[in-house]
Design a protein around this motif. Structure first.
Motif, PDB file in Angstrom:
ATOM      1  N   ASN A 180       0.971  -1.276   0.161  1.00 13.92           N
ATOM      2  CA  ASN A 180       0.173   0.140   0.010  1.00 13.92           C
ATOM      3  C   ASN A 180       0.837   1.367  -0.016  1.00 13.92           C
ATOM      4  O   ASN A 180       0.529   2.237  -0.548  1.00 13.92           O
ATOM      5  CB  ASN A 180      -0.937   0.099   1.190  1.00 13.92           C
ATOM      6  N   MET A 181       2.095   1.169   0.564  1.00 11.08           N
ATOM      7  CA  MET A 181       2.939   2.324   1.021  1.00 11.08           C
ATOM      8  C   MET A 181       3.495   2.534  -0.546  1.00 11.08           C
ATOM      9  O   MET A 181       3.427   3.637  -0.946  1.00 11.08           O
ATOM     10  CB  MET A 181       3.897   1.972   1.782  1.00 11.08           C
ATOM     11  N   GLN A 182       3.673   1.655  -1.467  1.00 14.33           N
ATOM     12  CA  GLN A 182       4.504   1.917  -2.762  1.00 14.33           C
ATOM     13  C   GLN A 182       3.140   2.506  -3.748  1.00 14.33           C
ATOM     14  O   GLN A 182       3.409   3.310  -4.525  1.00 14.33           O
ATOM     15  CB  GLN A 182       5.164   1.018  -3.373  1.00 14.33           C
ATOM     16  N   LYS A 183       2.095   1.969  -3.389  1.00 10.48           N
ATOM     17  CA  LYS A 183       0.868   2.399  -4.187  1.00 10.48           C
ATOM     18  C   LYS A 183       0.957   3.843  -3.980  1.00 10.48           C
ATOM     19  O   LYS A 183       0.550   4.690  -4.809  1.00 10.48           O
ATOM     20  CB  LYS A 183      -0.393   1.581  -3.743  1.00 10.48           C
ATOM     21  N   LEU A 184       0.606   4.312  -2.636  1.00 10.25           N
ATOM     22  CA  LEU A 184       0.628   5.622  -2.150  1.00 10.25           C
ATOM     23  C   LEU A 184       1.658   6.414  -3.130  1.00 10.25           C
ATOM     24  O   LEU A 184       1.332   7.582  -3.540  1.00 10.25           O
ATOM     25  CB  LEU A 184       0.782   5.921  -0.630  1.00 10.25           C
ATOM     26  N   MET A 185       2.744   6.005  -2.876  1.00  5.74           N
ATOM     27  CA  MET A 185       3.823   6.888  -3.252  1.00  5.74           C
ATOM     28  C   MET A 185       3.786   6.925  -4.726  1.00  5.74           C
ATOM     29  O   MET A 185       3.767   8.176  -5.668  1.00  5.74           O
ATOM     30  CB  MET A 185       5.407   6.501  -3.178  1.00  5.74           C
ATOM     31  N   ARG A 186       3.442   6.004  -5.762  1.00  9.80           N
ATOM     32  CA  ARG A 186       3.535   5.941  -7.101  1.00  9.80           C
ATOM     33  C   ARG A 186       2.151   6.540  -7.362  1.00  9.80           C
ATOM     34  O   ARG A 186       1.984   7.282  -8.458  1.00  9.80           O
ATOM     35  CB  ARG A 186       3.458   4.488  -7.586  1.00  9.80           C
ATOM     36  N   GLY A 187       1.166   5.709  -7.209  1.00  9.31           N
ATOM     37  CA  GLY A 187      -0.189   6.378  -7.565  1.00  9.31           C
ATOM     38  C   GLY A 187      -0.855   7.728  -7.104  1.00  9.31           C
ATOM     39  O   GLY A 187      -1.285   8.439  -7.816  1.00  9.31           O
TER      40      GLY A 187
END
Ligand code: FMN
Ligand code: SF4
Ligand code: SF4
Ligand code: SF4
Ligand code: FES
Lengths: 572, 350
Positions: free
Chosen positions: B330-337
């Motif tokens: 979820n963290m990388q989703k937050l950063m990327r998306g």
């Protein structure tokens, strides 16, 4: 790693198909180089060398009695007080040593010269009492000879061992003429027809040899009497895995000292037997698993293997002499396999059987020394000639060892089916009046003198008489012996030797021992007698390996057949 | 292919390769066991699971006996009961089994077996006493209660491969040893507690729970270990609002019941006075307590501001090693998306 050890350790490891098998010999080496002690540093050294955990090494070291995790004196005096030793007066020797040395069993003299221990069964039953000093045996001991031994050791000398006993071979197949100085040499063996059977075997098809052995109907001499040919034919056909042959030379059953007679004096017979059998079952690697106490016999075997190899007899098979380290249960075939795999000698659950999953998970045949030593005769002379010896269903020669209360104990090679009386006569007759006799090693039910009357020594007759021919170790008990004391000695052996894996044997032998001890010491009750009988009845057949039977049946027989003697000990 | 065996006369169908014990359990038929653990497989050592099989002379251990089509089993014949009673009585004969004060009272396979066999008191006693080993940080060993089933040893060597435990000595003297028989606290043991979880009796005990609660007083709460990304499944044994002990959930992914020392014993932090219970916002001379809404709004505002001023690549995200894999995802989703940057990393990597 200490200087120089590294190389030795590596050469030991190289000898084996798998590194783990080097565990016992590597530990033995480290102990030897460290003043007969495997201390914490030694355990670590072994663990490192073998790539095993410290707990595994320590677990092995404390499973086998021959590893000393605590310091012992320069001379470790070990008196065999098991049943045959007991009947030959071992207890008096122990008492005398305690007095002379001023220490109790389990202690070391202040000058660190002597440690005194009692040990279980050294397979010197006819030549008891026996004292093992470090790894040397001193047999036929008396109080005077014990004094001489101690005196000599104090002066740094070791007297000769007196191995004298009666040796009679009516069959002349397994026992050779040991009075000849060169009796164990290759020359002597070949002069007397040795290795001709192997030459013949190598010109035959392996399957034909198996059939010949099957036709001879030779029954295994290790105790169970299972037909060897049938066992060999259980090996899976067309299996890609290597096949192993193991010669069982553990000789641990009290009352049994027959295999050593062949190995020590006629080693090439065993080697020829192994060489033929290995060829027959397609094994390129064979092992002789010999009890650890027989160090000098292991040396004799190794030298004989070298000689046979140099003579070109063993081009098709490599034979490793693997020394045990003090454990009765390691004579059980799956425990033996575990032991070769460098583990504690805990029997495996069966199935699977070794014929399919044995050593290193491969098809394996385990046969007793005497069984394999009979193979050359069968191959050379044919099954029919072999069957001229003995009686139907019980063919061939058998070595009977007689110990206890006879006038001239010793070993006697006679055909199966020979009357017990003939053997006892050959052993000089019973000393005093016979009370009972154990005909197949300590693990078989005792027969009263009346029951033994007219008994023929073969598998079937013994079974009919409610006992078993077992290993053919005959222990004679005269009327000076208290059967409750004999029963206590018996259970002490099994309790000491139990591998400890399964509850009925581990805990059952403990409870039976404690109740029998209470009875012998005059603290027992009638309920104790009943409890012993009830436990023995339930333990039988309930254990993981046959050791449960090996003590429950003889104890049950002693208590049932001589119950008044047990009841007479109740004091209320 | 469906096969059938008959347990006490009742036809029971099964498929595949199964032991008699497995089939009995699947069908709710009780057979006592002590050395067998589903995770470790049959050991054949305690002999309490024996049954009678038509056509076989000796009693057979059901934990290791493979069922074959048409096999007929008796689980309660007089011979079977006699044998089981003897085994349990032998184990009770020396072992200091004073259930009254035992930590695992109510959660003990030996006690269960005795109960089902109607053994009220040991039939005979042969007492031998050994010292407890209290040297280790989290595990207490009571050799008196040990029934030498070998489960802890198998777990230590085969499951978690720490290779600390083994059997030492032999016969009636057999015991479980740590390394070359040193106290557990001085051994190479890492206190993962696998052995405690596998022990069928009260011979291995979680020290932290001693005297805290009876087995039946606790409620078991399933959760995910908060320590790392593996996400081990565990059960908190809770009394009131206190954790009494922690066990891994057998058969659950990803850890199959195994835990490490932190997951099993490192739960004190939840009671720490230093623990943050609300978000804190830094102001001129220190922190002040805030609500989640306030804190999150503040962070979102600051992020928007930075993106507006310097672009999304001015922001980087570092996910914490104590987050679960799902949280890190979820963290990388937050950063990327959401933030719009590929600046994403994990603290265990940096
Ligand atoms: C506790 C126990 C100890 C045994 N000890 C020996 C032994 O010392 N020597 C031996 O040959 N067989 C011994 N056996 C029998 C072996 O398991 C095995 O049956 C035998 O070696 C097979 O050889 P055979 O078929 O040639 O007799 C023992 C069995 C048990 C259960
Ligand atoms: S019967 Fe005795 S020796 Fe055999 S496995 Fe069980 S405990 Fe070990
Ligand atoms: S280990 Fe089991 S049987 Fe023993 S005292 Fe504890 S609860 Fe009772
Ligand atoms: S400590 Fe527990 S698990 Fe380990 S052998 Fe003893 S009873 Fe079995
Ligand atoms: S549970 Fe089957 S032998 Fe222990």
């Amino acid at each position: 790693m200490r200087e120089g050890n590294q190389e030795n350790v590596e050469s030991i490891i190289e000898k084996y198909p798998k590194k783990e098998s080097a565990a016992l010999p590597v530990m033995q080496l480290i102990q030897e180089e460290n003043g007969n002690q495997l201390d914490a540093a030694g355990v670590e050294e072994a663990a490192r060398a073998l790539g095993m955990s410290k707990s595994r090494i320590y677990g092995i070291a404390t499973y086998y009695t021959m590893f000393n995790t605590r310091p012992v004196g320069k001379y470790h005096l070990q008196v065999d007080t098991c049943v045959p030793g007991f009947l030959h007066g071992a207890d008096e020797i122990v008492k005398h040593l305690e007095q002379t040395l001023g220490i109790s069993v389990g202690e070391t003299t202040a000058d660190d010269l002597f440690t005194l221990s009692t040990v279980q069964d050294l397979a010197s039953c006819a030549t008891g009492p026996v004292i093992q000093v470090n790894d040397r045996y001193f047999e036929n001991m008396t109080i005077e000879k014990t004094d001489e031994l101690i005196e000599a050791l104090r002066q740094g000398k070791e007297p000769d061992n007196d191995t004298s006993m009666t040796v009679v071979s009516e069959c002349g197949i397994l026992l050779n003429d040991r009075t000849q100085a060169d009796c164990r040499t290759l020359d002597f063996y070949k002069r007397n027809g040795g290795y001709q059977a192997l030459a013949k075997a190598l010109s035959m098809q392996p399957a034909d040899i198996v059939n010949e052995v099957k036709d001879a109907q030779i029954r295994g001499r290790g105790g169970a009497g299972f037909p060897a040919g049938a066992k060999w034919s259980f090996l899976p056909k067309d299996d890609p895995r290597p096949v192993y042959l193991i010669c069982n030379a553990d000789e641990g059953e009290p009352g049994t000292f027959k295999d050593r007679q062949i190995m020590e004096f006629n080693p090439h017979l065993v080697i020829e037997g192994i060489a033929i059998s290995a060829y027959a079952i397609g094994a390129a690697q064979a092992f002789i698993y010999i009890r650890g106490e027989f160090t000098w016999i292991a040396d004799i075997l190794e030298a004989a293997i070298e000689a046979a190899k140099a003579d070109g007899q063993l081009d098709h098979v490599d034979i490793i002499v693997h020394r045990g380290a003090g454990s009765y249960v390691c004579g059980e075939e799956t425990a033996l396999i575990e032991s070769i795999e460098g583990k504690r000698g805990n029997p495996r659950s069966k199935p699977p059987f070794p014929a399919n999953i044995g050593l290193y998970g491969c098809p394996t045949v385990v046969n007793n020394v005497e069984t394999l030593a009979s193979v050359p005769y069968i191959v050379r002379h044919g099954a029919e000639t072999f069957k001229q010896i003995g009686i139907p269903n019980n063919y061939g020669p058998k070595i009977f060892g007689v110990s206890g209360h006879v006038n001239t104990p010793g070993v006697f090679e006679y055909p199966l089916g020979t009357p017990l009386k003939t053997i006892l006569d050959a052993a000089g007759g019973v000393k005093g009046k016979m009370k009972g006799v154990i005909v197949g090693g300590l693990s078989v039910p005792i027969l009263t003198a009346a029951e033994a009357e007219g008994l023929s020594l073969d598998y079937d007759s013994c079974q009919k008489a409610g006992t078993s021919l077992g290993s053919g170790g005959i222990i004679v008990v005269n009327d000076s012996v208290s059967i409750p004391e004999l029963a206590l000695r018996t259970i002490e052996f099994y309790h000491h030797e139990s591998c400890g894996q399964c509850v009925p044997c581990r805990e059952g032998s403990l409870v039976v021992e404690s109740k029998l001890r209470a009875l012998v010491e005059g603290r027992g009750t009638r309920e104790d007698i009943d409890l012993v009988l009830q436990l023995c009845g339930t333990i039988r057949g309930l254990t993981l390996c046959p050791t449960g039977e090996a003590f429950s049946m003889p104890i049950q027989a002693m208590v049932t057949k001589f119950r008044p003697e047990f009841e007479a000990l109740i004091q209320q | 292919m469906k096969k059938t065996i008959f347990i006490d006369g009742m036809a029971v169908a099964f498929d595949g390769e199964k032991t008699v014990l497995q089939i009995a359990r699947e069908n709710g038929i009780y057979i006592p066991t002590l050395c067998y653990h589903p995770k470790l497989g049959p050991a054949g050592m305690c002999r309490v699971c024996v049954v009678e099989v038509d056509g076989m002379r000796a009693l057979q251990t059901s934990c290791s006996l493979m069922a074959t089509d048409g096999m007929r089993i008796q689980t309660a014949s007089p011979g079977v009961i006699e044998a089981r009673k003897m085994v349990v009585n032998l184990l009770l004969a020396n072992g200091n089994h004073d259930c009254l004060s035992c930590e695992v009272n109510g959660d003990c396979e030996l006690q269960d077996a005795a109960y089902h066999l109607g053994i009220e008191r040991p039939a005979f006693l042969v007492e031998e006493q050994a010292e407890r080993d209290t040297s280790a940080a989290f595990i207490m060993r009571d050799p008196n209660k040990c029934i030498l089933c070998g489960r802890c040893i198998e777990g230590c060597n085969r499951m978690v491969v720490n290779e600390v435990l083994d059997f030492g000595l032999r016969g009636g003297h057999t015991k479980v040893i740590c390394d070359a028989d040193v106290p557990m606290g001085q051994s190479t043991c890492v206190q993962c507690g696998e052995c405690v979880q596998l022990c069928p009796v009260g011979a291995l005990i979680d020290k932290k729970g001693i005297g805290q609660a009876r087995a039946w007083e606790v409620e078991k709460v399933r959760t995910t270990c908060p320590y790392c990304g593996v996400g081990c499944q565990l059960e908190l044994h809770v009394k009131g609002d206190q954790i009494i002990r922690v066990t891994g959930i057998d058969g659950a992914q990803p850890n199959q019941g195994h835990l490490c020392v932190k997951g099993r014993y490192g739960y004190d932090f939840i009671y720490s006075d230093d623990r943050l219970t609300t978000p804190l916002i830094r102001e001129a001379d220190g922190f002040r307590e805030a609500t989640w809404d306030e804190a999150l709004d503040l962070v979102a505002d600051k992020f928007s501001q930075i993106i507006a001023e310097s672009g999304p690549d001015a922001i980087a995200g570092v996910s914490c090693a104590r987050s679960t894999n799902e949280d890190s995802y979820n963290m990388q989703k937050l950063m990327r998306g959401v933030i719009g940057t590929n600046n994403i990393d994990h603290c265990a990597r940096t």
